[in-house]
Design a protein around this motif. Structure first.
Motif, PDB file in Angstrom:
ATOM      1  N   LEU A  93       0.833  -1.196   0.000  1.00  0.00           N
ATOM      2  CA  LEU A  93       0.000   0.000   0.000  1.00  0.00           C
ATOM      3  C   LEU A  93       0.872   1.251   0.000  1.00  0.00           C
ATOM      4  O   LEU A  93       0.669   2.161  -0.812  1.00  0.00           O
ATOM      5  CB  LEU A  93      -0.918  -0.004   1.231  1.00  0.00           C
ATOM      6  CG  LEU A  93      -1.713   1.274   1.499  1.00  0.00           C
ATOM      7  CD1 LEU A  93      -2.731   1.508   0.392  1.00  0.00           C
ATOM      8  CD2 LEU A  93      -2.394   1.180   2.863  1.00  0.00           C
ATOM      9  N   TYR A  94       1.852   1.298   0.875  1.00  0.00           N
ATOM     10  CA  TYR A  94       2.737   2.456   0.999  1.00  0.00           C
ATOM     11  C   TYR A  94       3.504   2.713  -0.310  1.00  0.00           C
ATOM     12  O   TYR A  94       3.668   3.858  -0.731  1.00  0.00           O
ATOM     13  CB  TYR A  94       3.711   2.216   2.159  1.00  0.00           C
ATOM     14  CG  TYR A  94       4.626   3.371   2.455  1.00  0.00           C
ATOM     15  CD1 TYR A  94       4.142   4.553   3.008  1.00  0.00           C
ATOM     16  CD2 TYR A  94       5.991   3.276   2.202  1.00  0.00           C
ATOM     17  CE1 TYR A  94       4.986   5.616   3.293  1.00  0.00           C
ATOM     18  CE2 TYR A  94       6.840   4.332   2.489  1.00  0.00           C
ATOM     19  CZ  TYR A  94       6.330   5.497   3.033  1.00  0.00           C
ATOM     20  OH  TYR A  94       7.166   6.545   3.313  1.00  0.00           O
ATOM     21  N   ALA A  95       3.940   1.652  -0.966  1.00  0.00           N
ATOM     22  CA  ALA A  95       4.748   1.789  -2.180  1.00  0.00           C
ATOM     23  C   ALA A  95       3.924   2.093  -3.429  1.00  0.00           C
ATOM     24  O   ALA A  95       4.398   2.770  -4.333  1.00  0.00           O
ATOM     25  CB  ALA A  95       5.555   0.505  -2.402  1.00  0.00           C
ATOM     26  N   ARG A  96       2.681   1.617  -3.482  1.00  0.00           N
ATOM     27  CA  ARG A  96       1.944   1.661  -4.746  1.00  0.00           C
ATOM     28  C   ARG A  96       0.776   2.629  -4.828  1.00  0.00           C
ATOM     29  O   ARG A  96       0.312   2.933  -5.926  1.00  0.00           O
ATOM     30  CB  ARG A  96       1.411   0.264  -5.076  1.00  0.00           C
ATOM     31  CG  ARG A  96       2.476  -0.734  -5.399  1.00  0.00           C
ATOM     32  CD  ARG A  96       1.834  -1.980  -5.941  1.00  0.00           C
ATOM     33  NE  ARG A  96       2.814  -2.995  -6.262  1.00  0.00           N
ATOM     34  CZ  ARG A  96       2.522  -4.140  -6.831  1.00  0.00           C
ATOM     35  NH1 ARG A  96       1.270  -4.420  -7.150  1.00  0.00           N
ATOM     36  NH2 ARG A  96       3.460  -5.016  -7.096  1.00  0.00           N
ATOM     37  N   VAL A  97       0.232   3.066  -3.704  1.00  0.00           N
ATOM     38  CA  VAL A  97      -0.976   3.895  -3.751  1.00  0.00           C
ATOM     39  C   VAL A  97      -0.613   5.302  -3.285  1.00  0.00           C
ATOM     40  O   VAL A  97      -0.481   5.562  -2.091  1.00  0.00           O
ATOM     41  CB  VAL A  97      -2.120   3.290  -2.910  1.00  0.00           C
ATOM     42  CG1 VAL A  97      -3.382   4.127  -3.060  1.00  0.00           C
ATOM     43  CG2 VAL A  97      -2.381   1.846  -3.328  1.00  0.00           C
ATOM     44  N   GLY A  98      -0.458   6.185  -4.256  1.00  0.00           N
ATOM     45  CA  GLY A  98       0.002   7.531  -3.975  1.00  0.00           C
ATOM     46  C   GLY A  98      -1.112   8.493  -3.604  1.00  0.00           C
ATOM     47  O   GLY A  98      -2.309   8.164  -3.633  1.00  0.00           O
ATOM     48  N   TYR A  99      -0.695   9.682  -3.288  1.00  0.00           N
ATOM     49  CA  TYR A  99      -1.581  10.789  -2.919  1.00  0.00           C
ATOM     50  C   TYR A  99      -2.673  10.959  -3.983  1.00  0.00           C
ATOM     51  O   TYR A  99      -2.394  10.983  -5.179  1.00  0.00           O
ATOM     52  CB  TYR A  99      -0.740  12.057  -2.825  1.00  0.00           C
ATOM     53  CG  TYR A  99      -1.450  13.271  -2.299  1.00  0.00           C
ATOM     54  CD1 TYR A  99      -1.424  13.574  -0.952  1.00  0.00           C
ATOM     55  CD2 TYR A  99      -2.137  14.125  -3.154  1.00  0.00           C
ATOM     56  CE1 TYR A  99      -2.053  14.709  -0.456  1.00  0.00           C
ATOM     57  CE2 TYR A  99      -2.768  15.265  -2.671  1.00  0.00           C
ATOM     58  CZ  TYR A  99      -2.720  15.550  -1.323  1.00  0.00           C
ATOM     59  OH  TYR A  99      -3.349  16.674  -0.837  1.00  0.00           O
ATOM     60  N   GLY A 100      -3.920  11.042  -3.538  1.00  0.00           N
ATOM     61  CA  GLY A 100      -5.039  11.257  -4.454  1.00  0.00           C
ATOM     62  C   GLY A 100      -5.494  10.017  -5.197  1.00  0.00           C
ATOM     63  O   GLY A 100      -6.371  10.087  -6.052  1.00  0.00           O
ATOM     64  N   GLN A 101      -4.932   8.866  -4.872  1.00  0.00           N
ATOM     65  CA  GLN A 101      -5.322   7.608  -5.504  1.00  0.00           C
ATOM     66  C   GLN A 101      -6.034   6.728  -4.483  1.00  0.00           C
ATOM     67  O   GLN A 101      -5.885   6.926  -3.277  1.00  0.00           O
ATOM     68  CB  GLN A 101      -4.097   6.851  -6.021  1.00  0.00           C
ATOM     69  CG  GLN A 101      -3.279   7.604  -7.039  1.00  0.00           C
ATOM     70  CD  GLN A 101      -2.007   6.855  -7.397  1.00  0.00           C
ATOM     71  OE1 GLN A 101      -1.479   6.073  -6.620  1.00  0.00           O
ATOM     72  NE2 GLN A 101      -1.502   7.116  -8.596  1.00  0.00           N
ATOM     73  N   THR A 102      -6.771   5.765  -4.980  1.00  0.00           N
ATOM     74  CA  THR A 102      -7.363   4.752  -4.104  1.00  0.00           C
ATOM     75  C   THR A 102      -7.101   3.377  -4.698  1.00  0.00           C
ATOM     76  O   THR A 102      -6.782   3.238  -5.876  1.00  0.00           O
ATOM     77  CB  THR A 102      -8.892   4.947  -3.938  1.00  0.00           C
ATOM     78  OG1 THR A 102      -9.517   4.851  -5.215  1.00  0.00           O
ATOM     79  CG2 THR A 102      -9.216   6.270  -3.263  1.00  0.00           C
ATOM     80  N   ALA A 103      -7.234   2.373  -3.874  1.00  0.00           N
ATOM     81  CA  ALA A 103      -7.129   0.974  -4.291  1.00  0.00           C
ATOM     82  C   ALA A 103      -8.190   0.204  -3.531  1.00  0.00           C
ATOM     83  O   ALA A 103      -8.590   0.594  -2.427  1.00  0.00           O
ATOM     84  CB  ALA A 103      -5.743   0.419  -3.981  1.00  0.00           C
ATOM     85  N   GLY A 104      -8.630  -0.885  -4.101  1.00  0.00           N
ATOM     86  CA  GLY A 104      -9.625  -1.728  -3.445  1.00  0.00           C
ATOM     87  C   GLY A 104      -8.969  -2.801  -2.592  1.00  0.00           C
ATOM     88  O   GLY A 104      -7.808  -3.164  -2.798  1.00  0.00           O
ATOM     89  N   TYR A 105      -9.742  -3.321  -1.653  1.00  0.00           N
ATOM     90  CA  TYR A 105      -9.256  -4.425  -0.816  1.00  0.00           C
ATOM     91  C   TYR A 105      -8.850  -5.605  -1.694  1.00  0.00           C
ATOM     92  O   TYR A 105      -7.807  -6.219  -1.484  1.00  0.00           O
ATOM     93  CB  TYR A 105     -10.345  -4.858   0.176  1.00  0.00           C
ATOM     94  CG  TYR A 105     -10.677  -3.810   1.208  1.00  0.00           C
ATOM     95  CD1 TYR A 105      -9.942  -3.699   2.375  1.00  0.00           C
ATOM     96  CD2 TYR A 105     -11.738  -2.927   1.019  1.00  0.00           C
ATOM     97  CE1 TYR A 105     -10.245  -2.740   3.329  1.00  0.00           C
ATOM     98  CE2 TYR A 105     -12.051  -1.960   1.972  1.00  0.00           C
ATOM     99  CZ  TYR A 105     -11.303  -1.872   3.116  1.00  0.00           C
ATOM    100  OH  TYR A 105     -11.596  -0.918   4.057  1.00  0.00           O
ATOM    101  N   GLY A 106      -9.677  -5.917  -2.697  1.00  0.00           N
ATOM    102  CA  GLY A 106      -9.380  -7.023  -3.600  1.00  0.00           C
ATOM    103  C   GLY A 106      -8.130  -6.779  -4.427  1.00  0.00           C
ATOM    104  O   GLY A 106      -7.355  -7.699  -4.696  1.00  0.00           O
ATOM    105  N   GLU A 107      -7.932  -5.537  -4.835  1.00  0.00           N
ATOM    106  CA  GLU A 107      -6.738  -5.186  -5.608  1.00  0.00           C
ATOM    107  C   GLU A 107      -5.475  -5.423  -4.772  1.00  0.00           C
ATOM    108  O   GLU A 107      -4.502  -6.015  -5.248  1.00  0.00           O
ATOM    109  CB  GLU A 107      -6.829  -3.721  -6.037  1.00  0.00           C
ATOM    110  CG  GLU A 107      -5.765  -3.265  -6.971  1.00  0.00           C
ATOM    111  CD  GLU A 107      -5.997  -1.831  -7.458  1.00  0.00           C
ATOM    112  OE1 GLU A 107      -5.252  -1.430  -8.355  1.00  0.00           O
ATOM    113  OE2 GLU A 107      -6.898  -1.126  -6.937  1.00  0.00           O
TER     114      GLU A 107
END
Length: 171
Positions: A93-107
């Motif tokens: 999460l820390y490495a891949r999801v930057g400011y202003g982005q979201t990711a899903g639990y499944g992702e």
């Protein structure tokens, strides 16, 4: 006995307790109204003695984030309050999801190589010892709902609004 530093940062989402070891920021706690208790609790988990004070760089960076002047933290992090699958998910999460982005639990589950582990990802988010900096507020459900948050849904909405993901609350 070794010690670690801690302080309280008054933020737009309430008081945050920040704790730092020689390796880096180790803990961010929401609702830090009883900071002494949380500092001693963190100390017992770390095997270190809490000492109030310090954390100038952590305080400066998190304050700059809340002022919308910082979009990427460069603080050294001490990951020792997490391990195993939870640590792997939080590091992704820390490495891949930057400011202003979201990711899903499944992702996030797919990124770990275990696409059936969405609930375990949720557990990892709930046990995140470094919220705000390790941005569990950026994790949403598959339907786009904001999901849960250890700091409370109002705090999650405020963080997502700060990053431009949601509109700013009217009140």
């Amino acid at each position: 006995m070794e010690s670690f530093g801690w302080t309280i940062l008054q933020s737009p989402i309430g008081p945050l307790m920040l704790a730092e070891t020689e390796q880096g920021l180790v803990n961010v706690r929401f609702h830090a109204h009883d900071a002494e208790y949380h500092a001693h609790r963190a100390g017992s988990r770390l095997g270190l003695r809490p000492m109030r004070g310090g954390l100038c760089e952590a305080t400066a960076q998190i304050s700059a984030y809340f002022a919308a002047d910082l979009t990427e933290f460069t603080l050294p992090l001490d990951w020792r309050l997490t391990s195993g699958f939870n640590e792997r998910v939080l590091r992704l999460l820390y490495a891949r999801v930057g400011y202003g982005q979201t990711a899903g639990y499944g992702e996030l589950a797919r990124w770990t190589g275990d696409p059936g582990a969405s609930r375990a990802v949720g557990t990892a988010m709930g046990s995140n010892p470094l919220p705000v900096v390790v941005p569990c507020h950026r994790v949403v459900t598959a339907t786009g709902d904001i999901g849960g948050f250890g700091g409370g849904l109002d705090a999650k909405r405020a963080l997502l609004a700060l990053e431009g993901v949601l509109p700013a609350p009217l009140f």
